[in-house]
Write a protein that holds these residues in place. Structure first.
Motif, PDB file in Angstrom:
ATOM      1  N   SER A  54     -22.952   0.984  -1.614  1.00  0.00           N
ATOM      2  CA  SER A  54     -22.047   2.052  -2.185  1.00  0.00           C
ATOM      3  C   SER A  54     -22.423   3.325  -1.446  1.00  0.00           C
ATOM      4  CB  SER A  54     -22.424   2.123  -3.702  1.00  0.00           C
ATOM      5  OG  SER A  54     -23.667   2.645  -3.788  1.00  0.00           O
ATOM      6  N   PHE A  58     -18.684   3.326   0.487  1.00  0.00           N
ATOM      7  CA  PHE A  58     -17.794   3.824  -0.608  1.00  0.00           C
ATOM      8  C   PHE A  58     -18.271   5.085  -1.094  1.00  0.00           C
ATOM      9  CE2 PHE A  58     -18.034  -1.032  -0.955  1.00  0.00           C
ATOM     10  CZ  PHE A  58     -16.669  -1.125  -0.551  1.00  0.00           C
ATOM     11  N   SER A  61     -16.328   7.642  -3.550  1.00  0.00           N
ATOM     12  CA  SER A  61     -16.267   7.227  -5.061  1.00  0.00           C
ATOM     13  C   SER A  61     -17.602   7.747  -5.614  1.00  0.00           C
ATOM     14  CB  SER A  61     -16.258   5.749  -5.300  1.00  0.00           C
ATOM     15  OG  SER A  61     -14.998   5.428  -4.461  1.00  0.00           O
ATOM     16  N   GLY A  66     -18.603   3.279  -6.981  1.00  0.00           N
ATOM     17  CA  GLY A  66     -19.180   2.552  -5.444  1.00  0.00           C
ATOM     18  C   GLY A  66     -19.847   1.479  -5.883  1.00  0.00           C
ATOM     19  N   LEU A  69     -17.150  -1.313  -6.886  1.00  0.00           N
ATOM     20  CA  LEU A  69     -16.666  -1.838  -5.581  1.00  0.00           C
ATOM     21  C   LEU A  69     -17.562  -2.511  -4.577  1.00  0.00           C
ATOM     22  CD1 LEU A  69     -14.735   1.573  -4.577  1.00  0.00           C
ATOM     23  CD2 LEU A  69     -13.639  -0.633  -5.564  1.00  0.00           C
ATOM     24  N   TYR A 121     -18.269   4.443   6.158  1.00  0.00           N
ATOM     25  CA  TYR A 121     -17.292   5.232   5.824  1.00  0.00           C
ATOM     26  C   TYR A 121     -17.374   6.684   6.498  1.00  0.00           C
ATOM     27  CZ  TYR A 121     -13.550   7.073   2.711  1.00  0.00           C
ATOM     28  OH  TYR A 121     -12.492   7.581   2.024  1.00  0.00           O
ATOM     29  N   PRO A 129     -14.738  -0.045   4.870  1.00  0.00           N
ATOM     30  CA  PRO A 129     -14.784  -0.934   3.712  1.00  0.00           C
ATOM     31  C   PRO A 129     -13.797  -2.059   4.046  1.00  0.00           C
ATOM     32  CG  PRO A 129     -13.876   1.000   3.187  1.00  0.00           C
ATOM     33  CD  PRO A 129     -14.283   1.395   4.115  1.00  0.00           C
TER      34      PRO A 129
END
Length: 476
Positions: A54, A58, A61, A66, A69, A121, A129
């Protein structure tokens, strides 16, 4: 004949199916290393998705989103396994076991290694992702037929009276892979933020390349399965094994899926749900999630490394179904006491309880399942049948565990009782299925028919069943 009557000695192998001791050892190593790689990747990705993905993929988020996801990418790989099982299972029945096992280990391991090279990211944005999801799909697709192929190959390789033991060896790879992944992450977890900042998280994924190299080297030297060689020699290779399976083996597939409810469900419940429950409810702290999960898996795998081959040996002595049922009953009996122990929040007792429940109950079924599942199916669609039964049951029994467990905790105010009852339900299904499962010990693997066509279901686990199966007596 008593239930302890030993299985008659295996007849000499014919020239076209001769397998030397060296061939047998090589096949054992090849299958075990493939399983080790699969479960190394499985444990590695589950820990990474829970703890650091995460933060890596991610970051735009909030932490809760996160994490959701990250777990979604975990489930994607899980969900695609049945498709891989269908594709590679059918391919294995058409072109051979050896070639497909080489393809699956390359695809599975290559995807895992590539994850260690992914940009984050912060470096490339939304592309990170997306690439992770693509690699996770490839990883799951390759893993979909790895265990089925390894079990099928070893069952067809092994002498008839020692199939249970040798077919259990690939499942020992599960313990090897689990221990390596758990130890690596346990060492890297302190502190997790430093792991993210320094890029140390890449090391465990890149290390997959070592297992790939060794597994590919050994598998290149393998002989093809004797059963498949005979099919080729007699021009009996099935061009459409999946169609044949669905036409003639639906009941066998359902039996295979039923047998896995306790084993696969129990594995996911103890490896995912139980650890999550202990950390978030019994202990009320997520700080110890990594260490408790890693330590529990290490100890459980150590116990399982002993249990699996012992279960295989017992299945050679007393029959597959009786041994499988025995471990399922053991899991059923200890389910409530184990969950009560988990609810106390005692770390030492938790590790011990999970080690016994997972290492003996669940993985004992693993050991007996090694030969049982391939022996249930006929030679022309064996790889496909084992793949379908294993992977579709995995989605039902294992893939839904975190969701069902989270819902039960929410509905019943974090009570452990519904979770124990959930495990009892899955295990009870398997126990019931064992009473309609034909005994397959000593069955002729060159038969094109399933075990259900060889043995009367009126006495599936009697002492006489293995004898009937061994000679391939057709149903009247």
């Amino acid at each position: 004949m008593s239930s302890s009557t030993p299985v008659p000695a295996a007849p000499p192998r014919t020239a076209d199916s001769s397998i030397s001791e060296a061939d047998l050892r090589r096949a054992g190593w090849a299958s075990s290393l493939g399983s080790a790689l699969e479960y190394y990747d499985f444990a590695l990705y589950s820990l990474a998705s829970a703890l650091i993905f995460s933060e890596l993929f991610f970051t735009d988020s909030d932490p809760t989103t996160g994490r959701i996801l990250a777990f979604a990418t975990y489930f994607i790989g899980f969900a695609v396994r049945p498709l891989g099982g269908l594709f590679f299972g059918s391919l294995g029945d058409r072109i051979g076991r050896k070639s497909v096992l080489l393809l699956t280990v390359l695809l599975m391991g290559g995807a895992s290694t590539a994850m260690g090279l992914l940009p984050t990211y912060d470096q490339v944005g939304i592309l990170a992702p997306i690439l992770l999801i693509v690699l996770r799909i490839l990883q799951g697709f390759g893993a979909g037929a790895e265990q089925a192929g390894a079990a099928t190959l070893m069952t067809e390789y092994a002498p008839r009276h020692r199939r249970g033991f040798f077919a259990s060896l690939p499942f020992m790879g599960i313990q090897i892979g689990t221990v390596i992944a758990a130890l690596v992450f346990f060492l890297l977890l302190i502190p997790s933020q430093q792991v993210v900042l320094d890029g140390l998280w890449r090391i465990p994924f890149l290390a997959s390349a070592v297992l790939i190299g060794v597994a590919v080297y050994i598998r290149l030297k393998l002989k093809e399965s004797p059963s498949f060689v005979k099919l080729e020699a007699h021009e009996q290779v099935q061009e459409k094994p999946l169609r044949s399976l669905l036409r003639t083996s639906r009941k066998t597939v359902l039996i295979g899926m039923g047998l896995r409810m306790a084993e696969n469900g129990g594995s996911s419940i103890y490896q995912v749900l139980a650890i999550s429950y202990v950390v978030t409810v019994a202990l009320g702290s997520s700080v110890t999630a990594g260490p408790i999960g890693a330590i529990s898996l290490v100890f459980a795998a150590a116990v399982g490394a002993i249990t699996v081959p012992v279960a295989g040996l017992l299945s050679d002595r007393f029959g597959r179904v009786r041994v499988y049922r025995g471990f399922a009953i053991f899991q059923f009996v200890i389910a409530v006491p184990v969950w009560w122990i988990l609810s106390t929040g005692n770390v030492v007792a938790t590790v011990a309880a999970i080690s016994v429940a997972l290492g003996i109950g669940t993985w004992g079924m693993f050991g007996a399942q090694g030969a049982l599942m391939p022996e249930l199916f006929g030679s022309r669609h064996r790889y496909t049948g084992v793949s379908v039964a294993r992977e579709f049951s995995a989605v039902i029994a294992g893939g839904l565990v975190p969701l069902v467990g989270a819902l039960l905790l929410a509905w019943f105010s974090d009570s452990w009782v519904p979770l124990a009852l959930y495990l009892l339900l899955l295990t009870g299904i398997t126990i019931a299925v064992t009473f309609i499962t034909p005994e397959t010990r000593g069955r002729d693997l060159d038969l094109e028919t399933d075990a259900l066509d060889d043995v009367s279901l009126t006495a599936p686990a009697t002492a006489s069943a293995p004898v009937a199966a061994a000679v391939g007596t057709p149903r009247a």
